[in-house]
Design an enzyme around this catalytic site. Structure first.
Site, short mmCIF file in Angstrom:
data_model
loop_
_atom_site.label_atom_id
_atom_site.label_comp_id
_atom_site.label_asym_id
_atom_site.label_seq_id
_atom_site.Cartn_x
_atom_site.Cartn_y
_atom_site.Cartn_z
N PHE A 1 12.64 13.85 10.81
CA PHE A 1 11.24 13.20 11.06
C PHE A 1 11.39 12.33 11.49
O PHE A 1 10.84 12.93 12.88
CB PHE A 1 11.14 12.95 9.60
CG PHE A 1 9.55 12.72 8.95
CD1 PHE A 1 7.75 13.48 10.05
CD2 PHE A 1 9.02 11.64 9.05
CE1 PHE A 1 6.86 12.86 9.93
CE2 PHE A 1 7.64 11.11 8.88
CZ PHE A 1 6.71 12.30 9.40
N GLU B 1 1.27 5.59 0.47
CA GLU B 1 0.99 7.05 1.90
C GLU B 1 1.62 8.34 0.63
O GLU B 1 2.73 8.04 0.23
CB GLU B 1 1.27 6.43 2.92
CG GLU B 1 0.73 8.20 3.74
CD GLU B 1 0.95 7.72 5.52
OE1 GLU B 1 0.84 6.70 5.59
OE2 GLU B 1 1.84 8.73 5.72
N ALA C 1 -11.98 11.73 22.30
CA ALA C 1 -10.96 11.82 23.47
C ALA C 1 -9.89 10.62 22.70
O ALA C 1 -8.73 11.40 23.03
CB ALA C 1 -11.43 10.79 24.82
N ARG D 1 -5.38 9.31 16.74
CA ARG D 1 -5.48 10.71 17.52
C ARG D 1 -5.23 12.09 17.09
O ARG D 1 -5.69 12.99 17.25
CB ARG D 1 -4.85 10.16 18.82
CG ARG D 1 -5.22 11.42 20.49
CD ARG D 1 -4.28 11.28 21.20
NE ARG D 1 -3.17 11.92 20.55
CZ ARG D 1 -1.96 12.16 21.41
NH1 ARG D 1 -1.81 11.36 22.90
NH2 ARG D 1 -1.18 12.18 21.08
N ASP E 1 -1.35 14.79 16.79
CA ASP E 1 -0.90 15.21 17.89
C ASP E 1 -1.60 16.35 18.70
O ASP E 1 -2.25 17.32 17.96
CB ASP E 1 0.71 15.49 16.90
CG ASP E 1 1.75 14.16 16.09
OD1 ASP E 1 1.58 13.75 17.22
OD2 ASP E 1 1.70 14.91 14.87
N HIS F 1 3.64 -1.34 3.60
CA HIS F 1 3.08 0.28 3.50
C HIS F 1 4.27 0.84 3.40
O HIS F 1 4.92 1.11 4.19
CB HIS F 1 2.42 1.05 5.23
CG HIS F 1 1.10 1.74 4.20
ND1 HIS F 1 0.60 1.88 4.14
CD2 HIS F 1 2.07 3.12 5.40
CE1 HIS F 1 0.02 3.08 3.72
NE2 HIS F 1 0.40 3.85 4.66
N GLN G 1 16.51 15.08 5.99
CA GLN G 1 15.20 15.30 5.82
C GLN G 1 14.55 14.32 6.58
O GLN G 1 13.50 14.23 7.74
CB GLN G 1 14.38 15.26 4.59
CG GLN G 1 13.64 16.64 5.00
CD GLN G 1 13.05 16.93 3.39
OE1 GLN G 1 12.76 15.79 2.71
NE2 GLN G 1 13.37 18.20 2.62
N SER H 1 1.06 -1.15 -0.08
CA SER H 1 -0.04 -0.09 -0.06
C SER H 1 0.67 0.86 -0.37
O SER H 1 2.72 1.51 0.51
CB SER H 1 -1.31 -0.18 1.07
OG SER H 1 0.16 -0.35 2.45
P1 FAD Z 1 -2.67 6.63 19.84
O1 FAD Z 1 -2.36 5.30 18.99
O2 FAD Z 1 -3.50 6.79 20.06
O3 FAD Z 1 -1.66 6.74 21.00
C1 FAD Z 1 -0.40 6.54 20.46
C2 FAD Z 1 0.45 6.80 21.64
O4 FAD Z 1 0.21 7.63 22.94
C3 FAD Z 1 0.11 5.28 22.88
O5 FAD Z 1 0.93 4.35 22.16
C4 FAD Z 1 0.61 5.48 24.12
O6 FAD Z 1 1.65 5.74 24.39
C5 FAD Z 1 -0.14 7.00 23.99
N1 FAD Z 1 -1.34 7.52 24.54
C6 FAD Z 1 -2.44 7.48 24.22
N2 FAD Z 1 -3.42 7.78 24.67
C7 FAD Z 1 -3.17 7.25 25.43
C8 FAD Z 1 -3.31 7.37 27.19
N3 FAD Z 1 -4.73 7.78 27.59
N4 FAD Z 1 -3.05 7.00 28.61
C9 FAD Z 1 -1.37 7.26 28.14
N5 FAD Z 1 -0.71 7.20 27.08
C10 FAD Z 1 -1.44 7.21 26.40
N6 FAD Z 1 -0.55 12.47 11.86
C11 FAD Z 1 -1.62 13.22 11.39
O7 FAD Z 1 -1.97 14.42 11.98
N7 FAD Z 1 -2.48 12.84 10.40
C12 FAD Z 1 -1.91 11.65 10.06
O8 FAD Z 1 -2.44 11.92 8.82
C13 FAD Z 1 -1.29 10.68 10.19
N8 FAD Z 1 -1.29 9.35 9.35
C14 FAD Z 1 0.16 8.38 10.17
C15 FAD Z 1 -0.03 7.39 9.96
C16 FAD Z 1 0.35 6.22 10.81
C17 FAD Z 1 0.71 5.03 10.65
C18 FAD Z 1 0.89 6.59 12.12
C19 FAD Z 1 2.34 5.59 12.45
C20 FAD Z 1 1.47 7.88 12.26
C21 FAD Z 1 0.15 9.10 11.38
N9 FAD Z 1 0.41 10.43 12.35
C22 FAD Z 1 -0.55 11.21 11.61
C23 FAD Z 1 1.25 10.26 13.56
C24 FAD Z 1 0.25 10.46 14.75
O9 FAD Z 1 -0.96 11.53 14.44
C25 FAD Z 1 1.03 10.93 15.80
O10 FAD Z 1 2.03 10.15 16.35
C26 FAD Z 1 -0.28 10.74 16.80
O11 FAD Z 1 0.52 11.88 18.48
C27 FAD Z 1 -1.27 9.72 18.12
O12 FAD Z 1 -1.89 9.19 17.09
P2 FAD Z 1 -1.48 7.79 17.71
O13 FAD Z 1 -3.72 7.95 16.97
O14 FAD Z 1 -0.82 7.46 16.40
O15 FAD Z 1 -2.22 7.92 19.08
#
Ligand code: FAD
Length: 304
Positions: free
Chosen positions: A226, A24, A133, A114, A116, A276, A222, A22
Site C-alpha cells: 500500500f 477512518e 477539475a 481529487r 486517483d 487520525h 500489505q 479520529s
Molecule cells: P490533491 O491534493 O488535489 O493533489 C495531490 C497532489 O497531486 C498534489 O500535492 C500535487 O503534487 C499533484 N497535483 C495535483 N494537482 C496538480 C496540478 N494542477 N499541477 C501539478 N501537480 C498537481 N482516494 C479515494 O479514492 N477515496 C478516498 O476516500 C480517499 N481518501 C483519502 C484520505 C486521505 C487522508 C488521503 C491522504 C488520501 C485519500 N485518498 C482517497 C487518496 C487520494 O485520492 C489520492 O492520493 C489522489 O491521487 C490525490 O487526491 P488528493 O485530493 O490528495 O489530490
C-alpha cells in the site's frame, strides 16, 4: 549505577493535555465485512472520537456503500461522521447531488479529494468533462452547497504525482483558500518527515491543523504494498522489526502495537495532540494505542 527510570515526557504530557483522535473506515463489500466493520465501530465508539470518516471509491456501487455506511453512523451511533468524496468519474451535478444527499442525511463534514487517475496510480489524471477539475474546486463546490466542515489530504513525503514540494504546498494552499479547515496526512512511519513537512507548511503561511494519519501495521506485507502505491516510504528498521514473523500473528500484533505506540508517543513529545487512525476496519490495535494516549471509554457506552 541503576539506569534512570524517570517517566518520559510523553507520559506526563498525555496526562496533562487532552488528545483528540479520529478513525477512518472503509465501506464493507460483503455481509461478513459489514459485521467486522460494525464490531470495530462499536468497540471504538466509547472512546468518543472527534469524528469518524468513511472512504469513497469511484463508481456507483462503492458510492452507495459509502453513503449507506455514513448514514448508519448517523442513525446508530453518537459519533460525527465525515464522508470522503472524490472528483473522479462524475459531473459537477452528480457530485453536487451526492453532497446534497449527505446534507439531508445529517452529515456536516466532508473529506474532499481529487481522487486517483481512473487508469490507476502512475497514469495521468484527467478531470471528468463537466466535473470538478481539482480538489480545490471540489472544496469550493462543497462550501457553496452548505455549511460543511471540509477536510483535505496532505502528503509529508509528497504525492506520487508531485513534481516538487512547492507544487504540493501550492495545491494545499489552494484547498485552504477554497475553504478547507483541516488536512489529514497520508500515513508515514518516520516522524521526522512529518515534522519537517509541518515546518514547510507553516513557512508557506498555511495555518490549518495538519493531522498526522497513523496506520497501525496489521499486516506488514500489505502495508508495504500500500505504501509503495501511495509514495510513503517504509524504513528498513520497520521491515527488520517484522522480519521472520509471517507465520506468527501473535508476535506480529505485539510488535505492531509497540511500533505504533512509539510513533504516537514520540509525536506527543513534539506537541502533537490530534491523531487520525487508518483503522482498516479493525479496532484492537487502535483501541490499545488510544489507551496509551490516555483515552478511556465513556462508561455508559462501554457497558452498552
Ligand atoms: P490533491 O491534493 O488535489 O493533489 C495531490 C497532489 O497531486 C498534489 O500535492 C500535487 O503534487 C499533484 N497535483 C495535483 N494537482 C496538480 C496540478 N494542477 N499541477 C501539478 N501537480 C498537481 N482516494 C479515494 O479514492 N477515496 C478516498 O476516500 C480517499 N481518501 C483519502 C484520505 C486521505 C487522508 C488521503 C491522504 C488520501 C485519500 N485518498 C482517497 C487518496 C487520494 O485520492 C489520492 O492520493 C489522489 O491521487 C490525490 O487526491 P488528493 O485530493 O490528495 O489530490
Amino acid at each position: 549505577m541503576l539506569p534512570d527510570h524517570r517517566p518520559s515526557r510523553s507520559h506526563s504530557l498525555v496526562k496533562a493535555t487532552p488528545i483528540k483522535v479520529s478513525f477512518e473506515f472503509f465501506p464493507p463489500k460483503t455481509a461478513e465485512m459489514e459485521v467486522g466493520l460494525w464490531d470495530a465501530v462499536t468497540r471504538l465508539e466509547p472512546l468518543e472520537p472527534d469524528f469518524v470518516s468513511v472512504t469513497y471509491g469511484a463508481g456507483g456501487s462503492t458510492r452507495e456503500r459509502t453513503h449507506a455506511t455514513v448514514a448508519r453512523i448517523v442513525s446508530d451511533t453518537t459519533m460525527k461522521p465525515a464522508a470522503h468524496l472524490t472528483c473522479v468519474g462524475a459531473t459537477k451535478a452528480e457530485i453536487d447531488e451526492v453532497v446534497a444527499g449527505y446534507w439531508s442525511a445529517g452529515v456536516r463534514h466532508i473529506v474532499a479529494l481529487r481522487g486517483d487517475p481512473q487508469g490507476g496510480v502512475g497514469t495521468a489524471y484527467t478531470p471528468h468533462p463537466g466535473g470538478y477539475a481539482t480538489s480545490a474546486d471540489l472544496v469550493a463546490g462543497i462550501r457553496r452547497a452548505g455549511d460543511f466542515e471540509v477536510s483535505v489530504s496532505a502528503y509529508p513525503e509528497a504525492h506520487p504525482e508531485s513534481p516538487n514540494i512547492d507544487v504540493d504546498l501550492d495545491v494545499l494552499a489552494a484547498k485552504v483558500d477554497a475553504g478547507a479547515t483541516r488536512a489529514i496526512t497520508q500515513f508515514f512511519f518516520d516522524n521526522a518527515l512529518y515534522l519537517r513537512y509541518i515546518e514547510r507548511v507553516r513557512a508557506r503561511g498555511i495555518t490549518i491543523p495538519i493531522i498526522p494519519g497513523i496506520v497501525p501495521v496489521q499486516n506488514f506485507k500489505q502495508t508495504a504494498n500500500f505504501a509503495a502505491r501511495t509514495g510513503a516510504s517504509v524504513p528498513q528498521w520497520l521491515a527488520d522489526r517484522f522480519e521472520g514473523l509471517d507465520d506468527d500473528p501473535a508476535t506480529r500484533r505485539l510488535i505492531a502495537a509497540a511500533v505504533a505506540a512509539e510513533q504516537v508517543l514520540d509525536l506527543v513529545d513534539y506537541g502533537v495532540r490530534d491523531f487520525h487512525f487508518y483503522t482498516m476496519n479493525k479496532a484492537d490495535l487502535v483501541y490499545a494505542i488510544c489507551h496509551l494516549l490516555g483515552l478511556r471509554p465513556r462508561l455508559d457506552q462501554a457497558a452498552a
